[in-house]
Write a protein that holds these residues in place. Sequence first.
Motif, PDB file in Angstrom:
ATOM      1  N   SER C 523       0.835  -1.200   0.000  1.00  0.00           N
ATOM      2  CA  SER C 523       0.000   0.000   0.000  1.00  0.00           C
ATOM      3  C   SER C 523       0.865   1.243   0.000  1.00  0.00           C
ATOM      4  O   SER C 523       1.863   1.325   0.709  1.00  0.00           O
ATOM      5  N   THR C 524       0.463   2.197  -0.819  1.00  0.00           N
ATOM      6  CA  THR C 524       1.161   3.473  -0.847  1.00  0.00           C
ATOM      7  C   THR C 524       0.163   4.602  -0.997  1.00  0.00           C
ATOM      8  O   THR C 524      -0.935   4.411  -1.522  1.00  0.00           O
ATOM      9  N   ALA C 525       0.559   5.770  -0.534  1.00  0.00           N
ATOM     10  CA  ALA C 525      -0.200   7.001  -0.765  1.00  0.00           C
ATOM     11  C   ALA C 525      -1.630   6.927  -0.258  1.00  0.00           C
ATOM     12  O   ALA C 525      -2.544   7.434  -0.880  1.00  0.00           O
ATOM     13  N   GLU C 526      -1.827   6.295   0.838  1.00  0.00           N
ATOM     14  CA  GLU C 526      -3.151   6.230   1.445  1.00  0.00           C
ATOM     15  C   GLU C 526      -2.996   5.587   2.812  1.00  0.00           C
ATOM     16  O   GLU C 526      -1.940   5.081   3.160  1.00  0.00           O
ATOM     17  N   ASN C 527      -4.083   5.567   3.539  1.00  0.00           N
ATOM     18  CA  ASN C 527      -4.099   4.924   4.847  1.00  0.00           C
ATOM     19  C   ASN C 527      -5.337   4.042   4.913  1.00  0.00           C
ATOM     20  O   ASN C 527      -6.170   4.165   5.799  1.00  0.00           O
ATOM     21  N   SER C 528      -5.456   3.164   3.910  1.00  0.00           N
ATOM     22  CA  SER C 528      -6.680   2.381   3.729  1.00  0.00           C
ATOM     23  C   SER C 528      -7.080   1.555   4.929  1.00  0.00           C
ATOM     24  O   SER C 528      -8.243   1.209   5.076  1.00  0.00           O
ATOM     25  N   ALA C 529      -6.131   1.212   5.763  1.00  0.00           N
ATOM     26  CA  ALA C 529      -6.482   0.407   6.930  1.00  0.00           C
ATOM     27  C   ALA C 529      -7.589   1.078   7.724  1.00  0.00           C
ATOM     28  O   ALA C 529      -8.448   0.412   8.291  1.00  0.00           O
ATOM     29  N   ILE C 530      -7.591   2.391   7.730  1.00  0.00           N
ATOM     30  CA  ILE C 530      -8.655   3.064   8.478  1.00  0.00           C
ATOM     31  C   ILE C 530      -9.496   4.013   7.627  1.00  0.00           C
ATOM     32  O   ILE C 530     -10.523   4.487   8.095  1.00  0.00           O
ATOM     33  N   MET C 547       1.568 -11.178   4.060  1.00  0.00           N
ATOM     34  CA  MET C 547       2.546 -10.101   4.084  1.00  0.00           C
ATOM     35  C   MET C 547       1.911  -8.763   3.724  1.00  0.00           C
ATOM     36  O   MET C 547       1.119  -8.670   2.784  1.00  0.00           O
ATOM     37  N   ILE C 548       2.238  -7.751   4.512  1.00  0.00           N
ATOM     38  CA  ILE C 548       1.798  -6.380   4.203  1.00  0.00           C
ATOM     39  C   ILE C 548       3.040  -5.494   4.157  1.00  0.00           C
ATOM     40  O   ILE C 548       3.854  -5.519   5.080  1.00  0.00           O
ATOM     41  N   VAL C 549       3.180  -4.766   3.074  1.00  0.00           N
ATOM     42  CA  VAL C 549       4.278  -3.812   2.966  1.00  0.00           C
ATOM     43  C   VAL C 549       3.659  -2.440   2.712  1.00  0.00           C
ATOM     44  O   VAL C 549       2.791  -2.293   1.845  1.00  0.00           O
ATOM     45  N   VAL C 550       4.057  -1.469   3.508  1.00  0.00           N
ATOM     46  CA  VAL C 550       3.471  -0.136   3.374  1.00  0.00           C
ATOM     47  C   VAL C 550       4.584   0.900   3.292  1.00  0.00           C
ATOM     48  O   VAL C 550       5.560   0.834   4.039  1.00  0.00           O
ATOM     49  N   ILE C 559       0.755   1.640   8.621  1.00  0.00           N
ATOM     50  CA  ILE C 559       2.159   1.291   8.851  1.00  0.00           C
ATOM     51  C   ILE C 559       2.290   0.342  10.029  1.00  0.00           C
ATOM     52  O   ILE C 559       3.084  -0.594  10.003  1.00  0.00           O
ATOM     53  N   GLU C 560       1.478   0.579  11.041  1.00  0.00           N
ATOM     54  CA  GLU C 560       1.582  -0.308  12.201  1.00  0.00           C
ATOM     55  C   GLU C 560       1.007  -1.703  11.926  1.00  0.00           C
ATOM     56  O   GLU C 560       1.194  -2.611  12.725  1.00  0.00           O
ATOM     57  N   MET C 561       0.290  -1.847  10.810  1.00  0.00           N
ATOM     58  CA  MET C 561      -0.196  -3.171  10.395  1.00  0.00           C
ATOM     59  C   MET C 561       0.817  -3.865   9.489  1.00  0.00           C
ATOM     60  O   MET C 561       0.646  -5.032   9.137  1.00  0.00           O
ATOM     61  N   ALA C 562       1.846  -3.155   9.077  1.00  0.00           N
ATOM     62  CA  ALA C 562       2.743  -3.678   8.046  1.00  0.00           C
ATOM     63  C   ALA C 562       3.797  -4.608   8.625  1.00  0.00           C
ATOM     64  O   ALA C 562       4.160  -4.515   9.795  1.00  0.00           O
ATOM     65  N   ASP C 563       4.261  -5.519   7.760  1.00  0.00           N
ATOM     66  CA  ASP C 563       5.393  -6.358   8.137  1.00  0.00           C
ATOM     67  C   ASP C 563       6.695  -5.643   7.815  1.00  0.00           C
ATOM     68  O   ASP C 563       7.678  -5.770   8.520  1.00  0.00           O
TER      69      ASP C 563
END
Lengths: 295, 187, 866
Positions: C523-530, C547-550, C559-563
């Motif tokens: 994920s880039t350029a957004e904060n889709s988790a919330i 795997m999550i890469v942000v 970011i705090e959800m990312a690996d």
Amino acid sequence: MSGVQTVWGWPIAIYLFLAGVAAGAYLSAAYVWYKRGDNPVSRMGIFLAAPCLGVSILFLFFDLGAPLRFMLAFLKPFSSMISVGTWVLTIFFIIAALQWLKCYKAKEASLELSNAAWIAGIIFAVATAVYTGVLLGVVKAIPFWNTPLLPVLFFISSVSTGIGALLVGVLIKGAKDSDVGILHSLSRIDLVFVGLEVLVLLFYLLVMGQSRLAAASSVKMLVAGSCAPFFWIFVVVGLLVPFCLEWGLNRKQDNQLSSMVVSGTAAGICLLFGGLALRYLILAVGIFEGFSPIL
Amino acid sequence: MPRYGMAVDLKKCVRCRTCYITCKVLHNIPSQFDNGRKYTRVKLIEPEAGKYPAVRRFFYPSHCMHCDDAPCVTVCPTGASFKDKDGIISFDPKKCIGCRYCILACPYDARYFNHETGIVDKCDFCEDKVRQGKEPYCVEKCIGHAITFGDLDDPNSEVSRMITEAGAVALSPQLGTKPKVFYGNMR
Amino acid sequence: MGSKLSRRSFLKLTGVAVGSGLAYSKFGGLKLSALSPAEATGTDDEKWKHTACALCLMCPMQVKVKNGKIVDVRGEDIYPWKGRVCAKAYGGIWGRVYAPDRIIYPLKRVGKRGEGKFVRCSWDEVITNFSKKLKEYMDEGHPEAFEIWWGCPVQADNMYFLHYFSRIMGCSISYMHGQICFGDHTSEKSVTFGGSRAGDLVNGTADYINTKYAVIAAQNFPGTVFAPGTQCGASAFWPVYLKAKENGMRHLSVDPKLTDSGALANEWIPIKPGTDGAFAYGVANVLIKEKLYDEDFLLKYTNAPQLIRVDTKQAMKDDAGKYLAWDSASNSAIPLPPADQRGNLSLGIGKTYTVGDVQCKTALTLYAEESEKYPPEKVIEICELPFLPDKIVEIARNLGNNKPAVLFYPGFTTGRYTNWFQVLRIYSCVNMLLGNIERPGGWYFPKHKFNTGTGWPEPPEVPEYPNPDLKVVPGPWGNLMSVELLDKAPCYKEPRDFHPATVALPWDHFTAMQEGKVKALFSTAENSAITQVNTDYVYDCLNKLEMIVVGDQLPKDFIEMADYVLPEAAYVERNQLFTFSALGQDGQEHATAIMRSRTIELPGEVKTVTWFFTEVSKRIGLGAYFENIDTDYGWWNKMLKHAKLPVTAEELVENGPYVEKYPMTYDVMFKPIETRSGRFEMYSNELAEECYFNEKSIWYESQYIYPVPCHIPIAEPKGKDEFYLVSGKASWHQKSATQNNRYLMEDEIEGGCPFSPLYINAERASELGLKEGDMVEVECVGPTKQEEPHVFDDSAIGYKQKVRVHITEGLHPSVAFTHFAAGHKAKSMLPKAREGVLHSAFVPLTVEPYGGGCGKNYSIVRLRKG
């Protein structure tokens, strides 16, 4: 801004209070000296004035954001009430300190203090006591402070706290029977001053309560708002209790040291508490006269 | 010698808050989140008036009014606050002892005390820029070209015309400090 | 170790100590050090460089770089900016690019997801482990198990590149944010006005400086807008708005909240959420009753005269299958002529025509009949407007009497309830009645747009593309695009479930994650988790991933959800081309090309996303498609060449924007109308044929897509303590880029309010015994599946959070309002960003038929003191 000032707090309250105690104690000492010449009560006043003032100045000093530049305040003596005060306090401190030094050196020997020094000291003590009120009194942005009543009130309170300090000092140090008479007359004088303080305070609050919005809010905050509990404790403990104690002392006319020790000490402590509380409360309820947001 | 003043045409103010941010970042004033303290030279005043639904929300930026009779200058013990020849209420941080008397004296809440440096700070009309012939940041950056800056003694200056033609007035003139910042078309 | 990630420890991880220089000075305000460190030291190396902002959109700007540090910012000296940019541009540089909590090293998660425990790692480790996963999915024959979510075309590092990568690898890619923003709106405008006009109409592109009367719903207009003709923000619109006001435009703000910018309007119409359709129909009711509509426009450019069967409500057609209209000269039905031809057509309001033996009415008659259900007094009641019914009459007359120099705009980022597609349709029809399209002071379509294409490298530059059946399909507008895989398949099946102009179908992605079909995410350029609604459900989905890469510059929830966390280049640290055709305050069209450019060196180990994916491509055997790609200049030069522009990317970087200036020209028919009737459709033939009358459609006989627009009530708050929870933007808060910004989030910005508040109407507050600053517990109670047929997942119900209330007179009584930048979960974000309510967490996931909107504001909450 319409809001309660938080710019000056406890350190400034203590500064104003101790400067007042110093001035009051000095004036009381001068009175006793005038009446009785060199004696322990008068010496106690001299003994208290300079240190109180010194501590007072320390509180001011450490409340400054840039204390090391303190000397700059001397450079323009008439530019600001603070500069005036700086000079007044400094000169008063020098006079009081010199007398203190003489007093300290004299020990048991008799003490010689020149009339000139006394007169200068009295002038600067009065100036110091009045100055503590004027400092706030000239702040137009806070209407509750912006009145000549405040210097009057602070002067009266200064004398009263000075007498209180003398009573406590003499009585704790250990008074002799020979001192009782003069202590009595001091407490009688204080009775008048406390009475005056109550009247001036009442008048002050009445006038301010009916004046502009911000000053009226200050009064409201003081007598019925967030500061009310402390204010009423101050009224009872700082004014009524010492008044009654001193009233009692004067009514009995028994001239006994024991009752003077109990009542006088208690009254003195209450007076000191009252003096500090008064200054803190007046600072705490300083509310800015808001500029009108809407034209 | 000019006598500098400022006028804000609130008809052109779009409430974007650029004046606030630019003043903060370009004068290196710490963020509230750097030290937990709200330092700013510009305040945004946004009062609501009236009852639902007939409610209006006013908005204007407020900072040092550079009063001709400036109480902050009167109370300053060291001359750190002083009125310059061009009317700018200037401030010399090297002379400030941090007594904060000026903060109490200012009826417009224009000053703040910086606890880290121990001295006071306020708007100085970006005097360094002004003396290079440039405009203050809030004027230069204003999206709506709502803020004008110039010589009040020159009747043809834009700022004078805002007062004479557009009826810009000082806030709370009854406080008697003769502010040199004027507001027009308050809404 | 093992302690939760505090801000301080996060700062350590990111490698930047607080106050370590950059633009910071702990001696703030002290004149001695009023110069930033860059200015105070070193040589006099100073230059204004051309680049673009990205805090909301991409306003062209210049930054003054001195000794490698940005020391000042200004707008480009082109229309409409003329040298000025807004607060966000400054907040962006000092609150994001130079923020002390900037992420400048790759990070690896060591705790649980969301716990926020990270350690620094090497780029090689990220690339190796990430590539291994991708290779694994490719080898299994399921490259689509990996998805790219990107959120914003201006914040994303080269969205064209990301789509190219996805096309080559065969992974899925989704513009997730679009569907909670404008996706349904784009679909509606495509259905009603045709695809080529949709983008500009969605954006609200109009000839504002000649507008006399504008009724504009929501979106904090004009502070939170697309400037007309651009993909730029309010910095470009405010000058136009001020000019319009100077020219006498009256502006009505229709919004539950008196917003920060809405306070600039001449009048505020506080409306109950979700009732906008009734409001618009109320206006239509008066326009029709008082014959204030533009008959000529309706006859020439719309299908208002199209004949609809009374019995079935379907279009009447001739034997050749052509739509019919009534010809008053021959008194017979004739094929509906192409747009621009009025002939002797009849609007026939109230009339019934007999064609053969079938009774027909015109589309306008059906619309008029529907509008009769909404007389002013009824509208006042439904919309809970605090006015007399005369207010609706007044608004309609102002529109009718000032037409065509009027605008009736539902807003860009508006309410998005399940009825929103129909709300938008009703609004569109009012604009048809007003005949305000391509007229001075009305809606306007810039005529001079640069067609840049996508800049993709093509064979023989690169080998033939793999996976020949992968189709790339156009995105909703501009040069957006999608790969027709998991994301867009339902839009291209027969019949379509959703209009192709929907931007993304987020619920499909969530389902795929639940079913294990999607296993890894970048994920880039957004904060889709919330930012996606129904946060608990989204988190549940994310937790299922391998795997999550942000990537980003600053901490955020995702970011705090990312690996792995990538330290991404900020917007002034990379190159990107933008083109648009702005309508200036000078009344001209300004066809513009600008380059975002690298104005400063990348701090720490910061890299661009394109660099990262190029490295990854080498490890997954696709290197041949990515070698020799120059994403700094070459890519953009290709696009400039495609548009036949006489400048190079290098020249744009060096010399600034390229602008062609044209006078405005008004021509409704400047492009063919791509609807089924070839006219703007009051009665939607597409909705009729594709959905409502199509038994195979999942929306068969659903009134939510009924071809004659209708107002459908939504679920309502019931109890004394229930409210609609509405979130909104502020002119200083536009999207994830403005959150966690240490300047834009200061208390003083929001009227000095020292907390992230929930706004409540004063009277409602006093009924509930709430005072300013009181703490309340907010609990989501709806819409439930019983109340609302289109709830997809209701995990949000029962969600609770505490917040302090801010009492205002400027809010509709039925609403509790929060700015969207509140209540964040991430512990590494600013304390103020974590205060308040996380709006998305209170919104059950609803899916709006055909338009696919996700009910961004569809939430009912209960408030309890304490």
